[in-house]
Motif scaffolding. Structure first.
Motif, PDB file in Angstrom:
ATOM      1  N   THR A   2       0.760  -1.103   0.006  1.00 35.21           N
ATOM      2  CA  THR A   2       0.129   0.025   0.063  1.00 35.21           C
ATOM      3  C   THR A   2       1.100   1.184  -0.088  1.00 35.21           C
ATOM      4  O   THR A   2       2.088   1.269   0.591  1.00 35.21           O
ATOM      5  N   LYS A   3       0.114   2.316  -0.457  1.00 36.90           N
ATOM      6  CA  LYS A   3       1.100   3.553  -0.547  1.00 36.90           C
ATOM      7  C   LYS A   3       1.316   3.928   0.970  1.00 36.90           C
ATOM      8  O   LYS A   3       0.495   3.904   1.798  1.00 36.90           O
ATOM      9  N   THR A   4       2.421   4.757   0.966  1.00 32.47           N
ATOM     10  CA  THR A   4       2.843   5.318   2.398  1.00 32.47           C
ATOM     11  C   THR A   4       3.572   6.702   2.196  1.00 32.47           C
ATOM     12  O   THR A   4       4.078   7.085   1.488  1.00 32.47           O
ATOM     13  N   TYR A   5       2.623   7.617   3.066  1.00 28.26           N
ATOM     14  CA  TYR A   5       3.080   8.754   3.196  1.00 28.26           C
ATOM     15  C   TYR A   5       4.124   9.236   4.416  1.00 28.26           C
ATOM     16  O   TYR A   5       3.802   8.714   5.399  1.00 28.26           O
ATOM     17  N   THR A   6       4.678  10.359   4.171  1.00 31.29           N
ATOM     18  CA  THR A   6       5.453  10.809   5.392  1.00 31.29           C
ATOM     19  C   THR A   6       4.464  11.622   6.050  1.00 31.29           C
ATOM     20  O   THR A   6       3.586  12.292   5.664  1.00 31.29           O
ATOM     21  N   GLU A   7       4.956  12.131   7.379  1.00 40.97           N
ATOM     22  CA  GLU A   7       4.256  13.061   8.180  1.00 40.97           C
ATOM     23  C   GLU A   7       4.175  14.382   7.452  1.00 40.97           C
ATOM     24  O   GLU A   7       2.963  15.130   7.459  1.00 40.97           O
ATOM     25  N   ASN A  13      -1.008  17.436   2.290  1.00 40.65           N
ATOM     26  CA  ASN A  13      -2.229  16.999   1.609  1.00 40.65           C
ATOM     27  C   ASN A  13      -3.395  17.714   2.480  1.00 40.65           C
ATOM     28  O   ASN A  13      -4.278  18.230   1.931  1.00 40.65           O
ATOM     29  N   TYR A  14      -3.299  17.710   3.856  1.00 38.41           N
ATOM     30  CA  TYR A  14      -4.182  18.573   4.548  1.00 38.41           C
ATOM     31  C   TYR A  14      -4.382  20.090   4.157  1.00 38.41           C
ATOM     32  O   TYR A  14      -5.430  20.687   3.857  1.00 38.41           O
ATOM     33  N   LEU A  46      -9.721  13.431   8.649  1.00 44.39           N
ATOM     34  CA  LEU A  46      -9.437  13.698   7.224  1.00 44.39           C
ATOM     35  C   LEU A  46      -8.083  13.628   6.950  1.00 44.39           C
ATOM     36  O   LEU A  46      -7.684  12.844   5.524  1.00 44.39           O
ATOM     37  N   THR A  47      -7.074  13.580   7.384  1.00 40.46           N
ATOM     38  CA  THR A  47      -5.636  13.539   6.780  1.00 40.46           C
ATOM     39  C   THR A  47      -5.434  12.185   6.865  1.00 40.46           C
ATOM     40  O   THR A  47      -4.509  11.652   5.851  1.00 40.46           O
ATOM     41  N   LEU A  48      -5.789  11.076   8.009  1.00 40.73           N
ATOM     42  CA  LEU A  48      -5.346   9.786   7.890  1.00 40.73           C
ATOM     43  C   LEU A  48      -6.323   8.694   7.445  1.00 40.73           C
ATOM     44  O   LEU A  48      -5.733   7.668   7.271  1.00 40.73           O
ATOM     45  N   PRO A  62      -3.433   4.993   4.848  1.00 40.66           N
ATOM     46  CA  PRO A  62      -3.635   6.352   5.434  1.00 40.66           C
ATOM     47  C   PRO A  62      -3.492   7.423   4.338  1.00 40.66           C
ATOM     48  O   PRO A  62      -2.225   7.594   3.755  1.00 40.66           O
ATOM     49  N   GLY A  63      -4.128   8.381   4.465  1.00 42.25           N
ATOM     50  CA  GLY A  63      -4.360   9.483   3.587  1.00 42.25           C
ATOM     51  C   GLY A  63      -5.160   9.080   2.219  1.00 42.25           C
ATOM     52  O   GLY A  63      -5.128   9.850   1.300  1.00 42.25           O
TER      53      GLY A  63
END
Length: 219
Positions: A2-7, A13-14, A46-48, A62-63
């Motif tokens: 799955t896709k992974t975003y950094t903090e 994105n938010y 919303l963000t996660l 997440p995201g």
């Protein structure tokens, strides 16, 4: 996989989402929406939040939710242009289109009192054999996603036009049986008096399929 975003990417994105709110809305409506999506309200969810529970559906990471909302927003405005070019009637405002796109899946953020809509799947068997990255929160009172979306909006005093209400309610098109009364009516008096629900549904459908195709290509 799955896709992974950094903090940092999640935070960006938010910020981009809030920029979209500021682009399409103003006045009291914008103020209420920014309150609803603030960090101490629905901001973190919303963000996660993911957009779905299974990796082979769409954006189950997440995201993934906010990615999907942005995709539907962009795609639906593209569908609107195509519809217009082909001679279709545009009988709604850009604000109504943006509002319906941004909030059609709001119910997937759950309830502030009863908890999140999706929880991490803690069963290895379900993760391995069904591709379930998340599971539904059984503490939540069952509600259709679109019904919960409209419930959340009224909870924060955000008023919807009748066109926006229908577009959110019918965003799943005929994939949801309860929509048949609106979309398969043989009574001319019951025919939809706006094309907004059709545009939003097509935008949502194309976005879901493209998100699936991208996952398939990567996996």
């Amino acid at each position: 996989m799955t896709k992974t975003y950094t903090e940092t990417e999640l935070s960006d994105n938010y910020d981009k989402f809030i920029t979209q709110l500021e682009k399409h809305f103003s006045g009291d409506r914008l103020k209420k929406l920014k309150k609803m999506y603030s960090e101490d309200e629905y901001g973190l969810r919303l963000t996660l939040a993911p957009a779905s529970a299974r990796e082979h559906f769409h954006n189950a990471y997440p995201g993934g939710y906010i990615d999907h909302i942005n995709n539907v927003l962009t795609t639906s405005f593209g569908v609107k242009k195509l519809y217009q070019v082909r001679g279709g009637t545009i009988d709604f405002t850009d604000e109504e289109l943006a509002f319906a796109c941004i909030h059609h899946d709001l119910g997937k953020l759950g309830d502030k009192e009863q908890g999140e809509y999706y929880l991490p799947q803690d069963s290895d068997w379900h993760r391995k054999n069904k591709g379930e990255i998340y599971k539904f929160n059984s503490n939540l009172q069952y509600m259709d996603v679109t019904d919960r979306a409209l419930f959340i909006l009224q909870k924060y005093g955000v008023v919807c036009t009748w066109k926006e209400t229908l577009a959110i309610k019918l965003s799943d098109g005929l994939y949801h049986e309860s929509n048949e009364a609106y979309l398969k009516s043989y009574n001319p008096d019951h025919e939809l008096k706006t094309n907004l629900p059709r545009i939003v549904h097509i935008g949502d459908y194309i976005s879901c399929r493209c998100e699936f195709d991208m996952w398939k290509a990567e996996n």
